[in-house]
Every structure is written in structure tokens, then in C-alpha cells.
Write an enzyme that holds these catalytic residues in place. Structure first.
Site, mmCIF file in Angstrom:
data_model
loop_
_atom_site.group_PDB
_atom_site.id
_atom_site.type_symbol
_atom_site.label_atom_id
_atom_site.label_comp_id
_atom_site.label_asym_id
_atom_site.label_seq_id
_atom_site.Cartn_x
_atom_site.Cartn_y
_atom_site.Cartn_z
ATOM 1 N N SER A 122 1.193 -1.270 0.118
ATOM 2 C CA SER A 122 0.193 -0.332 -0.033
ATOM 3 C C SER A 122 1.047 0.989 -0.179
ATOM 4 C CB SER A 122 -0.854 0.016 1.066
ATOM 5 O OG SER A 122 -2.192 0.674 0.964
ATOM 6 N N HIS A 123 0.612 1.901 1.341
ATOM 7 C CA HIS A 123 1.473 2.915 0.693
ATOM 8 C C HIS A 123 2.678 3.213 1.589
ATOM 9 C CE1 HIS A 123 -0.175 2.243 5.435
ATOM 10 N NE2 HIS A 123 0.889 3.656 5.797
ATOM 11 N N ASP A 140 -2.436 6.722 -3.364
ATOM 12 C CA ASP A 140 -1.594 6.186 -2.272
ATOM 13 C C ASP A 140 -0.753 4.375 -3.579
ATOM 14 O OD1 ASP A 140 -4.144 4.074 -1.851
ATOM 15 O OD2 ASP A 140 -2.249 3.254 -0.416
ATOM 16 N N ASP A 144 -1.105 1.214 -3.735
ATOM 17 C CA ASP A 144 -2.703 0.321 -4.478
ATOM 18 C C ASP A 144 -3.595 0.659 -4.482
ATOM 19 O OD1 ASP A 144 -3.529 0.355 -1.233
ATOM 20 O OD2 ASP A 144 -3.916 -1.266 -1.820
ATOM 21 N N ASP A 198 -6.074 2.536 -2.823
ATOM 22 C CA ASP A 198 -7.316 2.444 -2.297
ATOM 23 C C ASP A 198 -7.764 4.334 -1.356
ATOM 24 O OD1 ASP A 198 -4.917 2.060 -0.469
ATOM 25 O OD2 ASP A 198 -6.515 0.042 0.063
ATOM 26 N N ARG A 199 -6.198 5.112 -1.415
ATOM 27 C CA ARG A 199 -6.908 6.375 -0.840
ATOM 28 C C ARG A 199 -6.644 7.755 -1.674
ATOM 29 N NH1 ARG A 199 -2.088 5.971 4.611
ATOM 30 N NH2 ARG A 199 -2.578 4.037 5.103
ATOM 31 N N LYS A 259 -11.498 0.290 0.298
ATOM 32 C CA LYS A 259 -11.480 1.591 -0.057
ATOM 33 C C LYS A 259 -11.254 2.410 -1.139
ATOM 34 C CE LYS A 259 -6.943 2.487 2.753
ATOM 35 N NZ LYS A 259 -6.859 0.674 3.251
ATOM 36 N N ARG A 304 0.947 6.718 16.272
ATOM 37 C CA ARG A 304 -0.388 7.266 16.383
ATOM 38 C C ARG A 304 -0.908 7.912 17.263
ATOM 39 N NH1 ARG A 304 0.694 6.088 11.240
ATOM 40 N NH2 ARG A 304 0.205 4.270 10.142
HETATM 41 C C1 VG1 Z 1 -3.210 2.274 8.938
HETATM 42 C C2 VG1 Z 1 -4.322 2.987 8.349
HETATM 43 C C3 VG1 Z 1 -5.697 2.406 8.167
HETATM 44 C C4 VG1 Z 1 -5.466 1.874 6.744
HETATM 45 C C5 VG1 Z 1 -4.359 0.706 6.858
HETATM 46 C C6 VG1 Z 1 -4.036 0.580 6.005
HETATM 47 O O1 VG1 Z 1 -3.123 1.019 9.448
HETATM 48 O O2 VG1 Z 1 -4.234 4.171 10.063
HETATM 49 O O3 VG1 Z 1 -6.553 3.722 9.118
HETATM 50 O O4 VG1 Z 1 -6.911 1.253 6.874
HETATM 51 O O5 VG1 Z 1 -2.674 1.571 6.584
HETATM 52 O O6 VG1 Z 1 -4.259 0.902 4.133
HETATM 53 P P1 VG1 Z 1 -2.177 1.684 11.115
HETATM 54 O O7 VG1 Z 1 -2.262 -0.005 11.511
HETATM 55 O O8 VG1 Z 1 -0.605 1.432 10.278
HETATM 56 O O9 VG1 Z 1 -2.359 2.640 11.102
HETATM 57 V V1 VG1 Z 1 -3.471 0.757 3.358
HETATM 58 O O10 VG1 Z 1 -4.373 1.766 2.346
HETATM 59 O O11 VG1 Z 1 -1.894 0.706 3.753
HETATM 60 O O12 VG1 Z 1 -3.868 -0.604 2.422
HETATM 61 CO CO CO Z 2 -3.375 1.412 0.056
#
Ligand code: VG1
Ligand code: CO
Length: 543
Positions: A113-114, A277, A279, A281-282, A376, A496
Site C-alpha cells: 500500500s502506502h 497511494d 495500491d 485505495d486512498r 476503500k 499514532r
Molecule cells: C493504516 C491506517 C489505517 C488503514 C491501513 C491500511 O493502518 O491507519 O486506517 O486502514 O493503514 O491502509 P495502521 O495500522 O498503520 O495505522 V493501506 O492504504 O496501507 O492498505
Molecule cells: Co492503500
């Protein structure tokens, strides 16, 4: 023999986090590491023989190699068909859509993801179930248990599949269908939004800029914004998915999408800016000279969704993750629909969407989506904003001002302390949990504490209970500070801290966020001794 059973040893670090298993590429490159996890997924599923599996990823380093492994293991384990995005590409929402459209058994989405990509960065694997959404906790727990006991995996020794040509081939009796990763998703978007109205708005001079961050949304954005909606070439920036995202961090926030932010704050800024981001979804939404926090974006989208054809009959409910601000709650109240507060991570929304209890969901981490898929969806959020702008014919800044004047404003920020020592992070959270009982009634810079707890969630559809989902300190005036540790990082721990203060319609709605939140930021330090534990005097990222 085409199918081989390969002896293996368990790895002890394959517990899925907030969103799948994420590790450094070097960890995934250990012998059998990806294979163990994929086999553990298959071993924890039942009755998939003869079924379809969807596979695709965000194009990051190792994507193609792991896709070949997944396809050969799917064949060896008895799947009847694998659907794979051309070039191995599928955004997370597009994968969710394909699972649903084809009635697939499930899907493997390859992404961190990000998180950054490249040989020294991150890779990830996430299993999605038949509704198209991330596997719920009971499934990920079963997968994790299996990773600790696994002693062999099954894989075909057939040659690699050509991932670059759309079409169908056979692999050990299993059908491999390479599909256009964009078309079905773009068609779905056309059913939800008034493309004619958006096209007319753009033809009339409305300008937009979309930063794909050299990640997966480039091809989707080019097809949808430039080809189907007629925005000029160049609207999509950084539109080619790169294995290392051009050495950038594909996280659409004010730190990592600073180029877009600067463009949107410049004198000649476009009317609308957005980014997604790794993948897809953001979403990051920035109007001309007007940044929209993800929590506010969720609230505005919910309040105006009926302006888009796909939501014209209204919303059944809204769901948000616990740390997301309460801005959406006020919209739900006004609409007379339920508001659900879930733990962090999209997997908690699936049951609510399946049961028809919620239509729109969102997280403060720039994730928004609806019941059109079970993930998302970054481009969906951008299109819903564009549809609303096309109907209301007002600027983003005016829409925000109007929203706050109607509902009041939830000032909000998230402070991340990244890559801190895991034992220090655990000690901070442990100390906080230890004093929860003594906090109510005491005062600090934030005011008087009304309640303090560790968030627990009972899913209203299956009564499953998830504990320890974040420490909440709630103040008498409705302000709050929330603490939790990230479940997506791959280095040390990330703390966080989520800070929120509500100001009603009669109050000052035009403060700087940092000013509005200053007393609560001080309170967070007083309660949790962040500086002492993290040895950092300021957060690494503020969003
Ligand atoms: C983070 C975000 C959470 C989101 C998750 C996956 O998780 O806070 O809201 O659902 O990333 O998003 P964490 O546990 O690091 O706070 V993605 O776009 O990375 O799939
Ligand atoms: Co993502």
C-alpha cells in the site's frame, strides 16, 4: 510430475497486520517465505476446488515474481481459474470489483500500500474473501496459526505465464485469464457517477490535477479523467507505475504529496487536486487553496452523496474507524441514519456493507469508499467529489465553509512517531493502559477528562469482539486524544496520536488547526509522556 510438494519450515513472523502481511522485500526473498504464506492462506480455506482466484498487485518490486508463484500454487492446490490483471497490475479496489463481478472465491492482492517499494523497501500480501473485502480477523487468525505449523507447500513446476498479453491460457489444467485491469473498474465508475455532468464541467474550464505518485492508479486515472472525462493530457501526473514509485513514498499526505500541495496553494492553482497511494485505495483531496482533511471529506461526501446517481436514493448508514473524527456523525444524525464506529482497518466495514447497514465508510488515514466494492477506493472518492462539484457549481473552499457553518467543525490532526523502538512503544501503551482507571475526573491542559478506555468493538452482525483497538482519552467538552500503534509498518513501531476538538457553528470555524489543537497536543504529552518514551521531540509526520 507437474505438481511438486516442497518441504518447508515455518517462519514465526507471518502474522497479518492491519491490512495483510507486510515485510521488507529482503524478508519476502527468503526461501519459501512467500510460498509459506500463500500455502497457509490456501490451507485455511475450504471448498475452493473448482473455483476462481483473483490475483494482482500494485506493480511494486517483486510483484511479477510473486504473481507467478501464486498462479503456480493456485494450480497445484486445485483452483480452476486464476484471473490476473495485465502486467500483474490491479489496484486494490479493482481487485475487489473483479472478485465480486466474477463471483470469485477470493483474491490475493500484492501490495504494501502506502509503504515505499524497491529492493530495500516493502512488499505485502493480503487475502480478500468472496465479498471482495479484506479477510476478517477470524480468517487472518487462522492463516497466522497455519503459518506456525506449515511443513510443506504445493507448487506446479510449469513455465511462467505471459502476464502481458490479455487472453486465456492453461497451466496444469487450470485456466489463467489475463484481463485488462482498468476496463471493468472504469465501467463500474460510470454506473455510479454522472460522467456527462463532470465532462461538461471540465469542458467549461474546470481544471484538475491528479498525482498518481508513480503507483497503481496511473492507468486508471488516465483512462477515467483524461480519456472518459476529457481532461487534458497532463492532468494525471506521475502516471506510470514504477517498481520503486520513483524512490518516493506513495502515501498521499501533505508530506509525501507535497508537490501537489504546493501546486494547489500556488496563485494559479487548478480548481481541484487529488492523489492516491501505492495500491489505489486512498485519496488526498485538495481544493484550490483548500486542503480537506480525510475526516471532513468523509462527512462532506456523505452529506452530498445523493447528488450522484449511484447514491440518489440516499444512504443506509455511515461507518467510520474509531480514530476518524466525529464530523461524519453529525451528518448521520442530520440524515437520520445510523453511524457505526469500528476499529482501524477496512476489514471491519465488510460485514456492515454486506448487511446493508452502511453505504459509505471512511478512515482518517485518507480512505473512503462505499458498498460498490469492499475496499476503500481512491478514484471513487475523487469522482464523487467531482460529481458533487459539477452539481453544486461551488468551489471546494466554499463547500467546506458551508459544511462547517451547518454542522460545526471537527478540528483534527494525526501525529505519527515513526520507527521508534518496539519495546519503548509497548511501554508507552502499557503505561497508558495502566492508568486508564485513574484518569476520569482529573484535569490537564486539555480540560477535565470525562472517560478513558481501550476501544473494543463488537460486530453487530456476527457479535465477534475485537479488543485493544486504541486508547481513548475523552474530555468533557467532547474533545479527545487517541493513541494506538500502527499495524502496517515494517520497521520498529509507529505511534499514532489522533487529536480532535469540536467547535460548534457559533464558534471560530476559521482557526489554524495547530492553534485550535494546541491545548490537546499538550494534554497528549502530559498523559502519555511521548517525548520521554519515543526520544523524539516532535512527530515525524503530521497529517
Ligand atoms: C493504516 C491506517 C489505517 C488503514 C491501513 C491500511 O493502518 O491507519 O486506517 O486502514 O493503514 O491502509 P495502521 O495500522 O498503520 O495505522 V493501506 O492504504 O496501507 O492498505
Ligand atoms: Co492503500
Amino acid at each position: 510430475m507437474p505438481v511438486q510438494t516442497v518441504a518447508t519450515q515455518p517462519y514465526t513472523d507471518q502474522k497479518p497486520g492491519t491490512s495483510g502481511l507486510r515485510k521488507k522485500v529482503k524478508v519476502f526473498q527468503q526461501p519459501g517465505y512467500a510460498e509459506n504464506f500463500v500455502q497457509s492462506v490456501f490451507d485455511s480455506l475450504e471448498n475452493f476446488e473448482g473455483e476462481t482466484l483473483v490475483v494482482g498487485g500494485d506493480g511494486r518490486y517483486l510483484n511479477r515474481e510473486v504473481i507467478q508463484i501464486v498462479i503456480k500454487m493456485a494450480a497445484a492446490n486445485g483452483f480452476c481459474r486464476v484471473l490476473v490483471g495485465q502486467g500483474g497490475i490491479l489496484s486494490t479496489p479493482a481487485a475487489s470489483n473483479l472478485i465480486r463481478q466474477y463471483g470469485a472465491f477470493g483474491g490475493l492482492v500484492l501490495s504494501a500500500s502506502h509503504n515505499p517499494g524497491g529492493p530495500d523497501e516493502d512488499f505485502g500480501i493480503k487475502y480478500n474473501v468472496g465479498n471482495g473485502g479484506p479477510a476478517p480477523e477470524k480468517v487472518t487468525d487462522a492463516i497466522h496459526a497455519r503459518t506456525l505449523a506449515i511443513d510443506s507447500y504445493r507448487i506446479s513446476d510449469a513455465a511462467d505465464v505471459d502476464l502481458d498479453t490479455v487472453g486465456t491460457s492453461e497451466l496444469d489444467g487450470m485456466t489463467v485469464e489475463v484481463v485488462d485491469p482498468v476496463a471493468a473498474y472504469a465501467d463500474l465508475m460510470e454506473t455510479l457517477f454522472d460522467f456527462g455532468a463532470i465532462r461538461a464541467m471540465i469542458a467549461g474550464g474546470f481544471t484538475l490535477s491528479f498525482d498518481a505518485m508513480s503507483a497503481v492508479t496511473g492507468p486508471y486515472a488516465a483512462e477515467i479523467f483524461e480519456r472518459r472525462l476529457g481532461a487534458p493530457a497532463g492532468t494525471v501526473q506521475n502516471g506510470t507505475p514504477l517498481p520503486d514509485f520513483g524512490h518516493h513514498h506513495p502515501d498521499p499526505n501533505l508530506v509525501h504529496a507535497k508537490d501537489l500541495y504546493d501546486r494547489m496553494m500556488a496563485a494559479n492553482a487548478p480548481d481541484f487536486g487529488a492523489a492516491s497511494d501505492g495500491d489505489g485505495d486512498r485519496n488526498l483531496i485538495i481544493g484550490r487553496h483548500a486542503y480537506v482533511t480525510p475526516s471532513d471529506s468523509l462527512a462532506v461526501l456523505a452529506a452530498n452523496a445523493h447528488l450522484a446517481p449511484g447514491y440518489a436514493s440516499g444512504l443506509k448508514g455511515i461507518a467510520r474507524s474509531m480514530p476518524t473524527s466525529g464530523a461524519a456523525d453529525r451528518v448521520a444524525e442530520k440524515l437520520g441514519i445510523p453511524l457505526f464506529e469500528t476499529p482501524t482497518g477496512w476489514k471491519f466495514f465488510g460485514n456492515l456493507l454486506d448487511a446493508g447497514l452502511a453505504t459509505i465508510c471512511g478512515e482518517e488515514s485518507a480512505g473512503t469508499g462505499s458498498d460498490h466494492v469492499r475496499e476503500k477506493d481512491g478514484i471513487w472518492a475523487v469522482l464523487l467529489w467531482l460529481n458533487i462539484l459539477a452539481v453544486r457549481k461551488e468551489s471546494v473552499a466554499d463547500i467546506m465553509a458551508d459544511h462547517w457553518a451547518t454542522y460545526g467543525r471537527n478540528y483534527y490532526a494525526r501525529h505519527d512517531y515513526e520507527a521508534i523502538a518496539k519495546d519503548k512503544a509497548d511501554a508507552l501503551m502499557g503505561a497508558l493502559r495502566g492508568k486508564l482507571g485513574a484518569l476520569p475526573g482529573t484535569g490537564n491542559s486539555g480540560g477535565t477528562i470525562k472517560a478513558a478506555d481501550d476501544f473494543a468493538y463488537t460486530d453487530p452482525t456476527d457479535q465477534s469482539l475485537s479488543r485493544n483497538q486504541g486508547v481513548r482519552i475523552l474530555f468533557e467538552d467532547g474533545s479527545r486524544v487517541v493513541f494506538r500503534l500502527s499495524g502496517t509498518g515494517t520497521e520498529g513501531a509507529t505511534l499514532r496520536v489522533y487529536i480532535e476538538r469540536y467547535v460548534g457553528t457559533e464558534g471560530d470555524l476559521a482557526m489554524e488547526t495547530a492553534t485550535a489543537l494546541a491545548p490537546l497536543i499538550a494534554a497528549a504529552e502530559e498523559v502519555a509522556e511521548i517525548k520521554g518514551y519515543t526520544e523524539m521531540d516532535r512527530p515525524s509526520v503530521i497529517t
